[in-house]
Write an enzyme that holds these catalytic residues in place. Structure first.
Site, PDB file in Angstrom:
ATOM      1  CB  THR A  12      -0.940   0.027   1.214  1.00  0.00           C
ATOM      2  OG1 THR A  12      -0.181   0.050   2.423  1.00  0.00           O
ATOM      3  CG2 THR A  12      -1.861  -1.189   1.211  1.00  0.00           C
ATOM      4  N   GLY A  13       0.425   2.283  -0.670  1.00  0.00           N
ATOM      5  CA  GLY A  13       1.266   3.469  -0.793  1.00  0.00           C
ATOM      6  C   GLY A  13       2.540   3.144  -1.549  1.00  0.00           C
ATOM      7  CB  SER A  16       6.077   8.112  -3.877  1.00  0.00           C
ATOM      8  OG  SER A  16       5.280   8.106  -2.696  1.00  0.00           O
ATOM      9  N   GLY A  17       8.587   6.842  -2.749  1.00  0.00           N
ATOM     10  CA  GLY A  17       9.379   6.655  -1.542  1.00  0.00           C
ATOM     11  C   GLY A  17       9.720   5.218  -1.214  1.00  0.00           C
ATOM     12  CB  ILE A  18       9.706   3.464   2.055  1.00  0.00           C
ATOM     13  CG1 ILE A  18      10.783   4.303   2.745  1.00  0.00           C
ATOM     14  CG2 ILE A  18       9.745   2.020   2.554  1.00  0.00           C
ATOM     15  CD1 ILE A  18      10.559   4.501   4.233  1.00  0.00           C
ATOM     16  N   GLY A  19       7.746   2.760  -0.389  1.00  0.00           N
ATOM     17  CA  GLY A  19       6.870   1.800  -1.041  1.00  0.00           C
ATOM     18  C   GLY A  19       7.328   1.458  -2.447  1.00  0.00           C
ATOM     19  CB  SER A 137       8.325   6.301  12.234  1.00  0.00           C
ATOM     20  OG  SER A 137       9.286   7.339  12.359  1.00  0.00           O
ATOM     21  CE1 TYR A 150       4.423   9.627  10.444  1.00  0.00           C
ATOM     22  CE2 TYR A 150       6.475  10.108  11.593  1.00  0.00           C
ATOM     23  CZ  TYR A 150       5.791   9.457  10.587  1.00  0.00           C
ATOM     24  OH  TYR A 150       6.471   8.631   9.727  1.00  0.00           O
TER      25      TYR A 150
END
Length: 249
Positions: A12-13, A16-19, A137, A150
């Protein structure tokens, strides 16, 4: 050696980025990869970039109908999910005194509720001995300024990792958590701080990091790929902290 060959993996997601970096790594390791995004145009572009072992399905993890449709389509086309990387999340920061109800609710809605029901909706299609990885995180452990909400969402994700590991173990399903430190992704453009504030925050984190640098998305992808593979067959309920030593040293 391709360690995920013939595996069906959902991220999921994943646009972009880590995904996205994890999608690339999973494909290199032999998996068939399904990525999700809320934006169809971006999703189509990334699937074209990833190649024929990738499929994109537009889905918003906060929408239960989208999640139902996502896993129904996956069941129909692939029959199962062997690896689930619950990665979708948002990261707007705010000083504690400036936090609004909308800020609080939106973070928990996506990062906790969305992740929770992603895993729940995936359960009927998860194969026996599947691997589930939750993206948390390092801020859940570090107490960095401006991250109160967050960080609380990511602490909740870490807690879910333990509980789900216990509840899903009778099916042989492993549930683990990856907790990245400061990683160079476009997410930093969306935290709601000015560029100067973001740069100052990043410099502060790097100063606290023994390796004296931010991480790269492919480094987190390698950690997720390990947890997804049989190399991690005796890992469940674990939290792999990939932060350059920030909270470990």
């Amino acid at each position: 050696m391709k360690k995920l060959i013939e595996k069906v993996a959902v991220i999921t997601g994943g646009s972009s980025g880590i995904g996205l970096a994890t999608a690339r790594r999973f494909i290199a390791d032999g998996a068939q990869v399904i990525i999700t995004s809320r934006n169809q145009c971006i999703l189509d572009a990334k699937v074209a970039e990833l190649g024929d072992r990738a499929k994109g399905i537009r889905a918003d993890v906060t929408d239960m109908n989208d999640l139902d449709r996502l896993f129904s389509e996956i069941r129909e086309k692939y029959g199962r999910v062997d690896v689930l990387f619950a990665n979708a999340g948002i990261a707007p920061f705010s000083p504690f005194e400036a936090v609004t109800e909308d800020h609080f609710d939106s973070l928990f809605h996506t990062n906790v509720r969305g992740l929770f029901f992603t895993v729940q909706k995936a359960l009927p299609v998860l194969s026996e001995n599947a691997s589930v990885i939750l993206n948390a995180s390092v801020v859940a452990q570090s107490g960095l300024p401006n991250t109160s909400v967050y960080a609380a969402t990511k602490a909740a994700v870490r807690s879910l990792g333990r509980t789900l590991a216990a509840e899903l173990s009778p099916r042989g399903i492993r549930v683990n958590v990856v907790s990245p430190g400061l990683i160079e992704t476009s997410l930093w453009e969306k935290v709601g701080l000015s560029k100067n504030d973001v740069d100052a925050f990043a410099a502060q984190v790097v100063e606290q990091t023994p390796l004296r640098r931010a991480g790269k998305p492919h480094e987190i992808a390698a950690t997720v790929a390990f947890l997804a593979s049989d190399d991690a067959s005796y890992f469940t309920g674990a939290d792999l902290v990939a932060d350059g030593g920030m909270v470990q040293v």
